[in-house]
Scaffold this active site. Structure first.
Site, PDB file in Angstrom:
ATOM      1  N   LYS A 147      -4.038  -8.564  59.164  1.00  0.00           N
ATOM      2  CA  LYS A 147      -2.874  -7.881  58.614  1.00  0.00           C
ATOM      3  C   LYS A 147      -2.872  -6.410  59.035  1.00  0.00           C
ATOM      4  O   LYS A 147      -2.706  -6.122  60.202  1.00  0.00           O
ATOM      5  CB  LYS A 147      -2.865  -8.049  57.086  1.00  0.00           C
ATOM      6  CG  LYS A 147      -3.117  -9.487  56.619  1.00  0.00           C
ATOM      7  CD  LYS A 147      -1.986 -10.428  56.977  1.00  0.00           C
ATOM      8  CE  LYS A 147      -2.308 -11.886  56.660  1.00  0.00           C
ATOM      9  NZ  LYS A 147      -2.751 -12.157  55.315  1.00  0.00           N
ATOM     10  N   TYR A 196      -4.216 -14.321  46.712  1.00  0.00           N
ATOM     11  CA  TYR A 196      -3.571 -14.862  47.906  1.00  0.00           C
ATOM     12  C   TYR A 196      -3.552 -16.397  47.834  1.00  0.00           C
ATOM     13  O   TYR A 196      -4.513 -17.001  47.343  1.00  0.00           O
ATOM     14  CB  TYR A 196      -4.367 -14.380  49.125  1.00  0.00           C
ATOM     15  CG  TYR A 196      -3.899 -14.921  50.436  1.00  0.00           C
ATOM     16  CD1 TYR A 196      -2.710 -14.469  51.014  1.00  0.00           C
ATOM     17  CD2 TYR A 196      -4.628 -15.894  51.117  1.00  0.00           C
ATOM     18  CE1 TYR A 196      -2.284 -14.971  52.224  1.00  0.00           C
ATOM     19  CE2 TYR A 196      -4.201 -16.396  52.329  1.00  0.00           C
ATOM     20  CZ  TYR A 196      -3.024 -15.939  52.876  1.00  0.00           C
ATOM     21  OH  TYR A 196      -2.597 -16.441  54.076  1.00  0.00           O
ATOM     22  N   ASP A 198     -10.736  -8.241  47.322  1.00  0.00           N
ATOM     23  CA  ASP A 198      -9.941  -8.412  48.544  1.00  0.00           C
ATOM     24  C   ASP A 198      -9.068  -7.167  48.677  1.00  0.00           C
ATOM     25  O   ASP A 198      -8.156  -6.940  47.877  1.00  0.00           O
ATOM     26  CB  ASP A 198      -9.087  -9.678  48.427  1.00  0.00           C
ATOM     27  CG  ASP A 198      -8.249  -9.955  49.685  1.00  0.00           C
ATOM     28  OD1 ASP A 198      -7.909  -8.997  50.400  1.00  0.00           O
ATOM     29  OD2 ASP A 198      -7.906 -11.132  49.924  1.00  0.00           O
ATOM     30  N   ARG A 238     -22.476 -16.958  68.791  1.00  0.00           N
ATOM     31  CA  ARG A 238     -22.158 -17.343  67.411  1.00  0.00           C
ATOM     32  C   ARG A 238     -22.826 -16.405  66.413  1.00  0.00           C
ATOM     33  O   ARG A 238     -22.336 -16.208  65.308  1.00  0.00           O
ATOM     34  CB  ARG A 238     -22.564 -18.808  67.143  1.00  0.00           C
ATOM     35  CG  ARG A 238     -22.412 -19.210  65.678  1.00  0.00           C
ATOM     36  CD  ARG A 238     -22.185 -20.704  65.441  1.00  0.00           C
ATOM     37  NE  ARG A 238     -23.027 -21.558  66.235  1.00  0.00           N
ATOM     38  CZ  ARG A 238     -24.340 -21.760  66.042  1.00  0.00           C
ATOM     39  NH1 ARG A 238     -24.968 -21.142  65.059  1.00  0.00           N
ATOM     40  NH2 ARG A 238     -25.029 -22.559  66.815  1.00  0.00           N
TER      41      ARG A 238
HETATM   42  C1  LIG Z   1      -3.544 -13.053  54.802  1.00  0.00           C
HETATM   43  C2  LIG Z   1      -4.435 -12.803  53.655  1.00  0.00           C
HETATM   44  C3  LIG Z   1      -5.666 -13.467  53.550  1.00  0.00           C
HETATM   45  C4  LIG Z   1      -6.107 -14.512  54.559  1.00  0.00           C
HETATM   46  O1  LIG Z   1      -6.314 -13.955  55.814  1.00  0.00           O
HETATM   47  P1  LIG Z   1      -6.186 -14.819  57.175  1.00  0.00           P
HETATM   48  O2  LIG Z   1      -6.625 -13.848  58.211  1.00  0.00           O
HETATM   49  O3  LIG Z   1      -4.772 -15.259  57.292  1.00  0.00           O
HETATM   50  O4  LIG Z   1      -7.097 -15.980  57.035  1.00  0.00           O
HETATM   51  C5  LIG Z   1      -6.464 -13.164  52.467  1.00  0.00           C
HETATM   52  N1  LIG Z   1      -6.085 -12.275  51.531  1.00  0.00           N
HETATM   53  C6  LIG Z   1      -4.915 -11.617  51.596  1.00  0.00           C
HETATM   54  C7  LIG Z   1      -4.563 -10.655  50.540  1.00  0.00           C
HETATM   55  C8  LIG Z   1      -4.049 -11.858  52.659  1.00  0.00           C
HETATM   56  O5  LIG Z   1      -2.872 -11.216  52.712  1.00  0.00           O
END
Ligand SMILES: *Cc1c(COP(=O)(O)O)cnc(C)c1O
Length: 398
Positions: free
Chosen positions: A207, A110, A182, A57
């Protein structure tokens, strides 16, 4: 690594330090704990005086290799990882925010992030101010009133709006606010928020970083002092990245530069093509000169990214006919994979919102989010052409 370039870094960063048995690939260490015969050594590792692993963890070698790769790609001093992108976002916010704090962000974050802002933070008595995305004056005004965090995302989901990171950093510094960006849509290939002055950069590794839609993960990069605080929150709260996922992400990231270059290219070509389609109302892509954020994007990004969106005449009815006709696209909620992915914004990025909320955010019900894959561009355009030709005329004849 110091003077190497992005493709070399994508391949080599975080690899060599974690090899064992002469393996040329980072091993997947599934063990949940790490044993010690020497009680004193165990203690030294446990209290952090000596490098090593204790319990999965907290740390794991495969996970650390992933953290090293993203840290080097973002040009950061430190990085820590999470089970998902949302875990990275929520853990980071929870590390710093206490009741009574104020956070400034934008309306277009998001969908999941937006839910944290609208549902969970207010419950903990955190004051959230969401500004019009792209309205830099409004953000500056709100930041000047004082805040602990300025939280940005650029480009945004799904209308790819752009925020000037350098300018926002300047505003935040005058009130001592942390700037968190982000960077999921841009990836470190196209944009490095830390070199633009941001304090922390967050990724959904699910992604573009992983790129193959087969592993969930998240990461936060920044100065050691901040990242260690976030790591401590995560090691206790437990949103740990799984070693197998870390391996898949590491493997995917080796081709990050290659993939992103191709996705930048394909997205621009698809956006330009869509501009010429009579059934298309609007195309959103920061690489188009007509895009509102084009000039800022040109300054702070090296490429415009693989994401675009477009709205069609006839709204959702047209979308219902159009998307199933595409041969070379998954109709799915994710993005950033080698395959092209399409979906209506109302079922993907903003499924959590009511139609009224989407309208207020400027998201037409017939908006299609398009994540360009690495297919041959001729095939992607021919695929769209045949799909548009097949539309029932009554839908788009207005
Ligand atoms: C998909 C996404 C997230 C969240 O990510 P997960 O891995 O699905 O939890 C956050 N910010 C953006 C811009 C995203 O496209």
């Amino acid at each position: 690594m110091k003077n190497s370039r992005m493709s070399t870094r994508s391949i080599w960063a975080g690899e060599r330090d974690y090899l064992a048995f002469g393996a040329t690939q980072v091993p997947v260490v599934h063990s949940v704990s790490f044993g010690y015969d020497d009680m004193d050594e165990w203690f030294e590792v446990a209290i952090g005086n000596k490098e090593g692993h204790i319990y999965g963890r907290n740390t794991n070698p495969t996970v650390q290799a992933f953290e090293d790769k993203i840290r080097i790609l973002e040009g950061a001093e430190a990085a820590t990882s999470f089970s998902t992108g949302m875990a990275a976002i929520s853990n980071t916010l929870s590390t710093f925010l206490v009741p009574g704090d104020r956070i400034v962000s934008i309306k277009d974050t998001y969908g999941g992030t937006n839910k944290i802002f609208s549902e969970f933070l207010p419950k903990n008595n955190v004051n959230v101010v969401l500004c019009e995305t792209g309205n830099h004056e409004e953000i500056e005004k709100e930041v000047a009133k004082g805040c602990k965090i300025l939280y940005l995302e650029t480009p945004t989901n799904p209308t790819v709006k752009i925020t000037d990171i350098k300018r926002m950093v300047k505003a935040a510094k005058t009130v001592g606010a942390l700037v968190i960006v982000d960077n999921t849509f841009a990836t470190p290939i196209n944009q490095n928020p830390l070199t633009l002055g941001a304090d922390l950069v967050i990724h959904s590794a699910t992604k573009f970083l992983g790129g193959h839609a087969d592993a969930l993960g998240g990461a936060v990069c920044g100065p050691k002092e901040l990242v260690e605080t976030i790591y401590h929150y995560r090691e206790i709260n437990g949103a740990t990245l799984d070693p197998m996922a870390a391996y898949l992400l590491l493997r995917g990231m080796k081709t990050l530069k290659l993939r992103i270059d191709k996705q930048n290219e394909n997205a621009l070509a698809v956006a330009r093509y869509l501009k010429s389609v009579p059934e298309v109302e609007d195309v959103f892509y920061p690489g188009l000169e007509a895009h509102r954020g084009h000039d800022i994007a040109k300054q702070q990004m090296r490429g415009f990214g693989g994401m675009l969106s477009f709205s069609v005449k006839g709204g959702m009815e047209t979308v219902r006919h159009l998307l199933p006709k595409l041969h070379f696209a998954n109709r799915a909620a994710n993005l950033g994979a080698v395959e092209t992915i399409v979906g209506p914004a109302r079922t993907t990025s903003h499924v959590e919102c009511t139609p009224e909320e989407r309208k207020a955010l400027g998201i037409p019900e017939g908006l299609v989010r398009y994540s360009a894959g690495i297919e041959d561009i001729e095939d992607l355009i021919e695929d769209l052409e045949q799909a548009f030709v097949s539309l029932p005329k009554h839908l788009v004849n207005n």
